[in-house]
Design a protein around this motif. Structure first.
Motif, short mmCIF file in Angstrom:
data_model
loop_
_atom_site.label_atom_id
_atom_site.label_comp_id
_atom_site.label_asym_id
_atom_site.label_seq_id
_atom_site.Cartn_x
_atom_site.Cartn_y
_atom_site.Cartn_z
N ARG A 141 1.94 -2.46 38.27
CA ARG A 141 1.97 -3.87 38.66
C ARG A 141 0.60 -4.51 38.49
O ARG A 141 -0.42 -3.98 38.94
N LEU A 145 3.59 -11.59 37.64
CA LEU A 145 4.71 -11.21 36.80
C LEU A 145 4.49 -11.70 35.37
O LEU A 145 4.82 -11.00 34.41
N ASP A 148 2.37 -9.29 33.56
CA ASP A 148 3.09 -8.05 33.26
C ASP A 148 4.07 -8.25 32.10
O ASP A 148 4.22 -7.37 31.25
N ARG A 170 7.39 -2.49 39.75
CA ARG A 170 7.42 -3.58 40.72
C ARG A 170 8.89 -3.91 41.00
O ARG A 170 9.78 -3.45 40.30
N CYS A 189 12.95 -2.25 36.22
CA CYS A 189 11.79 -2.08 37.08
C CYS A 189 12.17 -1.27 38.31
O CYS A 189 13.35 -1.12 38.65
#
Length: 302
Positions: A141, A145, A148, A170, A189
């Motif tokens: 992580r 977001l 990522d 995550r 995830c």
């Protein structure tokens, strides 16, 4: 129940809920790449996103296992001719050394999985996975977001490992976030606070071609005060979409690339791009991601 997986078999097929390794013919203790309990039953809000299926948690006696293969359609069972002792190669991209060491320790206990490399620097990971060509990449992580997802795109790009499956370490806080992960090219995830056997199962399932979301993300809530960008949003039937523009938008909502849409609709990729550009202009969405989410909000994607 909290696990989601995308099977290789036809969507909409129901399978009996049962637990136990799917080993097919041969001794019950023969080695295999998959964890126990990988038979699936459809009951999942993510069906609206990518046809995922919910893994069953219930146990079943060994006597219930079929005598001649499983035939369930699950990606770990569908290819009867493959080497069932094959090893899946895993690469870790984790900034925190303690978390990386913990993952190595957990995965070392799983037959059929081997950690082939790791780095704490996501910027170096692209060149590393290009050289090593792992089957699965676990991406730790980051600060956001968005960061990522950008890393997922880079890791699966031409300079990285295009054929690798990427799992983000995550949680998906909503089905909308899960959709964004899928559209970026991730296979799902899970957070690092899961039990070891569930982490192993998630990695094995991704290596077999499935997608995993642990725990199951809650459906996005619709509030009375909608975000400003949705206020006055034209529904598809009022946007003046042509039939072809609507078809392209539906395929986009299923997570397909322009090339994949072209193959399904027998169109040139440039033609797909033209129809998609016109559709996004008519529905007032500035990019592919927002157009895909629009398709889900208005029921075009399933």
């Amino acid at each position: 129940m909290s696990t989601f997986a995308a099977p290789a078999g036809p969507r909409g097929r129901r399978h009996p809920a049962r637990r136990g390794a799917c080993t097919g013919p041969g001794p019950a203790d023969a080695p295999g790449p998959g964890p126990a309990g990988l038979h699936a039953e459809i009951d999942n809000p993510l069906d609206l996103i990518a046809g995922h299926q919910l893994l069953a948690e219930a146990a079943a006696p060994a006597a219930e296992q079929p005598a001649e293969g499983c035939g369930c359609g699950h990606p770990m069972c569908v290819d009867e001719g493959r080497d069932r002792t094959a090893t899946a190669r895993v690469f870790l991209v984790e900034r925190h050394s303690v978390a990386s060491a913990g993952l190595r320790s957990v995965l070392a206990t799983a037959p059929g999985l081997v950690v082939v490399g790791s780095t704490g620097d996501p910027l170096r990971a692209v060149a590393a996975v290009h050289r090593i060509a792992p089957d699965v990449i676990l991406l730790g992580r980051g600060a956001s977001l968005e960061g990522d997802l950008a890393a997922v795109v880079a890791l699966r790009g031409a300079d990285g490992a295009p054929d690798a499956r990427v799992l983000l370490l995550r949680r998906a806080e909503s089905t909308a976030e899960a959709s964004r992960m899928l559209l970026a090219g991730a296979s799902g995830c899970f957070p690092l606070d899961l039990a070891g056997e569930r982490i192993i199962g998630a990695v094995q399932l991704a290596a077999a071609g499935g997608s995993v979301f642990l725990p199951a993300p809650p459906p996005a809530r619709i509030h009375a005060a909608a975000p400003a960008r949705h206020v006055g949003e034209l529904p598809p039937q009022q946007a003046g979409l042509t039939e072809r523009e609507r078809e392209v938008l539906v395929k986009l909502g299923h997570g397909l690339s322009n090339a994949e849409i072209g193959r399904e609709l027998a169109l040139a990729e440039a033609t797909v791009k033209k129809h998609l550009t016109q559709a996004m202009r008519k529905i007032g969405q500035p990019d592919r991601l927002r157009a895909a989410l629009y398709a889900h909000r208005h029921g075009l994607a399933g």
